[in-house]
Design a protein around this motif. Structure first.
Motif, PDB file in Angstrom:
ATOM      1  N   ALA A 389      23.178 -54.409 105.051  1.00 16.90           N
ATOM      2  CA  ALA A 389      23.832 -53.666 103.972  1.00 16.90           C
ATOM      3  C   ALA A 389      23.025 -53.810 102.692  1.00 16.90           C
ATOM      4  O   ALA A 389      22.466 -54.876 102.402  1.00 16.90           O
ATOM      5  CB  ALA A 389      25.247 -54.182 103.764  1.00 16.90           C
ATOM      6  N   THR A 391      23.247 -53.204  98.462  1.00 21.97           N
ATOM      7  CA  THR A 391      24.207 -53.084  97.369  1.00 21.97           C
ATOM      8  C   THR A 391      23.458 -52.867  96.063  1.00 21.97           C
ATOM      9  O   THR A 391      22.434 -53.507  95.815  1.00 21.97           O
ATOM     10  CB  THR A 391      25.072 -54.350  97.255  1.00 21.97           C
ATOM     11  OG1 THR A 391      25.721 -54.579  98.506  1.00 21.97           O
ATOM     12  CG2 THR A 391      26.129 -54.195  96.169  1.00 21.97           C
ATOM     13  N   ASN A 402      27.849 -49.855  97.468  1.00 20.35           N
ATOM     14  CA  ASN A 402      26.958 -49.991  98.608  1.00 20.35           C
ATOM     15  C   ASN A 402      26.242 -48.678  98.885  1.00 20.35           C
ATOM     16  O   ASN A 402      26.822 -47.599  98.746  1.00 20.35           O
ATOM     17  CB  ASN A 402      27.738 -50.408  99.855  1.00 20.35           C
ATOM     18  CG  ASN A 402      28.271 -51.827  99.757  1.00 20.35           C
ATOM     19  OD1 ASN A 402      27.670 -52.682  99.105  1.00 20.35           O
ATOM     20  ND2 ASN A 402      29.399 -52.091 100.409  1.00 20.35           N
ATOM     21  N   SER A 404      24.668 -46.001 101.462  1.00 20.04           N
ATOM     22  CA  SER A 404      25.128 -45.567 102.778  1.00 20.04           C
ATOM     23  C   SER A 404      23.960 -45.049 103.607  1.00 20.04           C
ATOM     24  O   SER A 404      22.933 -44.617 103.079  1.00 20.04           O
ATOM     25  CB  SER A 404      26.199 -44.481 102.644  1.00 20.04           C
ATOM     26  OG  SER A 404      25.680 -43.345 101.977  1.00 20.04           O
ATOM     27  N   LYS A 410      18.618 -45.894 102.883  1.00 19.31           N
ATOM     28  CA  LYS A 410      20.010 -45.701 102.483  1.00 19.31           C
ATOM     29  C   LYS A 410      20.064 -45.087 101.090  1.00 19.31           C
ATOM     30  O   LYS A 410      19.119 -45.219 100.306  1.00 19.31           O
ATOM     31  CB  LYS A 410      20.773 -47.037 102.505  1.00 19.31           C
ATOM     32  CG  LYS A 410      20.769 -47.737 103.876  1.00 19.31           C
ATOM     33  CD  LYS A 410      21.499 -49.065 103.825  1.00 19.31           C
ATOM     34  CE  LYS A 410      21.374 -49.823 105.134  1.00 19.31           C
ATOM     35  NZ  LYS A 410      22.088 -49.150 106.244  1.00 19.31           N
ATOM     36  N   LEU A 412      22.689 -43.728  97.576  1.00 18.13           N
ATOM     37  CA  LEU A 412      23.926 -43.846  96.792  1.00 18.13           C
ATOM     38  C   LEU A 412      23.882 -42.792  95.705  1.00 18.13           C
ATOM     39  O   LEU A 412      22.872 -42.655  95.003  1.00 18.13           O
ATOM     40  CB  LEU A 412      24.043 -45.236  96.164  1.00 18.13           C
ATOM     41  CG  LEU A 412      25.189 -45.438  95.168  1.00 18.13           C
ATOM     42  CD1 LEU A 412      26.541 -45.356  95.871  1.00 18.13           C
ATOM     43  CD2 LEU A 412      25.048 -46.765  94.432  1.00 18.13           C
ATOM     44  N   SER A 428      19.850 -56.845  99.296  1.00 17.42           N
ATOM     45  CA  SER A 428      20.142 -56.754 100.722  1.00 17.42           C
ATOM     46  C   SER A 428      20.998 -57.918 101.160  1.00 17.42           C
ATOM     47  O   SER A 428      20.903 -59.025 100.601  1.00 17.42           O
ATOM     48  CB  SER A 428      18.834 -56.749 101.510  1.00 17.42           C
ATOM     49  OG  SER A 428      19.036 -57.074 102.869  1.00 17.42           O
ATOM     50  N   ALA A 429      21.809 -57.707 102.176  1.00 13.39           N
ATOM     51  CA  ALA A 429      22.585 -58.799 102.758  1.00 13.39           C
ATOM     52  C   ALA A 429      21.681 -59.844 103.392  1.00 13.39           C
ATOM     53  O   ALA A 429      22.102 -60.981 103.627  1.00 13.39           O
ATOM     54  CB  ALA A 429      23.552 -58.249 103.800  1.00 13.39           C
TER      55      ALA A 429
END
Length: 442
Positions: A389, A391, A402, A404, A410, A412, A428-429
């Motif tokens: 994920a 963010t 977050n 997508s 990804k 946003l 990043s996670a």
């Protein structure tokens, strides 16, 4: 005399100064407690190559250069000051103590009367006093780069030196038409850490040294002009380029610095530890990239958290080490590295560092549309097989949400009216992060 600059306007005004990006210069400073023998200054500074220099207050003299009456060939840069410091008497703080002392100095000059160039270059890690005379509580330290040049005509002059590149747009020729002093550190009240943020270091040292005088060792002899090594950019020279084909350089410096007997760990400064992986034609391709700063060879840096151990490589003597592993990591994970500089500096102890391995996040688009108040972000992760994920936040930490998308890229799009953010950050996670200035579009 190397006085601290009391105000930015004391530096000659010049336009267009360009520096090479900052490097790891100094690694550590004596945390104290301090003592009167050193004027209650920090006893030592250590550079990123692992060399540690004491505050140079010894009156050892050169065995290579004879002194003159009233002017001993000291191995330290000791500057007599009438009424403040008498170098013929014992050093005692505060009654007979230098108003300027040094952990390190390096000076060079270029003089070409035919071309109208007279250049002086000086760099130092300096101890001084806020009120310019030895007073308890007024102790300050700073990293200095000073360039002063007489030039014949107006124009753009480029000066390359061991710690960077400076570009000066000179409106008119004349004496000290270039006059730059950059002091980083100062502080006071027992805080000598500011010089660690300067651009002086690693310490230049004579290619003919170290020199021994009695029981003391020195990185150079300030009474000689010698070739040096140690520049973080491999620019162990001073060069001036300018109008009319001016292109002059020197590789000769006078160097002072007393090597310390203090035993310290080998410097090891993380730069980047990231991984990437992708699947292509059913095959997994993974790599881990490890970048650190540490002393150059004969030091050794090793990744010990994998079997077999992986030795990092250093190519050009600047202390920049790199290795790539093709193992597929289990994320999250920690890499363990060791740095050993005991061959070059026997008192250096082994350093071990635990560094988190993260993905590499890259923001490829950060646009704010003034007409709609919409912020559009596009970012990617280097983990294409198991994308984490992502963010987004503004530069001041406000959560944007977050991003997508099912793949590594990804997006946003969010409304932020009426004030656009100056910067955005995507994290990043799996630990990676990137920040970018926001581009404003109609």
């Amino acid at each position: 005399m190397l006085r601290p600059i009391p105000h930015p306007l004391a530096v000659a005004i010049f336009a267009g100064m360009l520096q090479i990006p900052a490097q790891a210069a100094l690694n550590a400073v004596d945390p104290g407690p301090y003592n009167l023998a050193n004027g209650n200054f920090a006893g030592w500074y250590q550079d990123s190559h692992g060399r540690t220099l004491d505050l140079c207050l010894t009156k050892a003299v050169s065995s290579r250069v004879a002194g003159a009456p009233g002017a001993p060939a000291y191995m330290c840069t000791l500057l007599p000051t009438p009424g403040v410091f008498d170098d013929t008497q014992p050093i005692a703080f505060p009654t007979n103590f230098p108003d300027e002392a040094f952990w390190f100095t390096a000076d060079a000059a270029i003089v070409d009367a035919a071309r109208g160039i007279d250049l002086s270059y000086g760099t130092a890690i300096e101890a001084a006093f806020a009120a310019e005379e030895p007073v308890e509580g007024d102790q300050v330290s700073f990293a200095r780069v000073r360039i002063r040049v007489d030039v014949p005509t107006a124009g753009t002059y480029v000066i390359t030196h061991p710690y960077g590149v400076e570009v000066f747009d000179v409106p008119a020729g004349g004496r000290r038409a270039i006059n730059m002093t950059r002091d980083i550190g100062i502080a006071g009240a027992g805080d000598f850490s500011g010089a660690l943020k300067g651009d002086v270091g690693p310490f230049l040292r004579s290619v003919n040294g170290p020199y021994t005088e009695g029981s003391e060792r020195f990185i150079g002899d300030p009474n000689l002009d010698e070739r040096v090594t140690g520049s973080p950019f491999n620019t162990n020279f001073v060069r001036i380029e300018g109008p009319g084909g001016i292109d002059l350089r020197t590789e000769l410096f006078s160097i002072s610095g007393k090597l310390s007997d203090v035993a310290l760990p080998t410097p090891l400064m993380p730069q980047r530890t990231t991984y990437s992986r992708r699947t292509e034609n059913g095959d997994l391709h993974a790599q881990q990239d490890v970048f650190v700063m540490a002393p150059p060879p004969p030091a050794a840096v090793t990744l010990t958290s994998q079997t077999p151990n992986l030795n990092l490589t250093e190519a050009n003597g600047t202390g920049a080490w790199y290795a790539q592993s093709v193992l597929n990591p289990n994320v999250p994970t920690t890499l363990v590295l060791t740095a050993d500089n005991s061959v070059a500096i026997p008192t250096s102890s082994l350093t071990t560092a635990n560094l988190p391995l993260t993905d590499l996040v890259t923001i490829t688009q950060a646009e704010y549309h003034l007409s709609t108040g919409q912020l559009t972000l596009v970012a990617s992760t280097s983990d294409e097989t198991s994308p984490p994920a992502l963010t987004a936040h503004t530069g001041n930490g406000t959560l944007l949400g977050n991003l997508s998308g099912n793949g590594a890229v990804k997006t946003l799009s969010t409304s932020l009216s009426p004030i656009p953010p100056a910067k955005v950050q995507v994290t990043s996670a799996n630990g990676g992060s990137d920040s970018e200035d926001v581009v404003l579009v109609p």
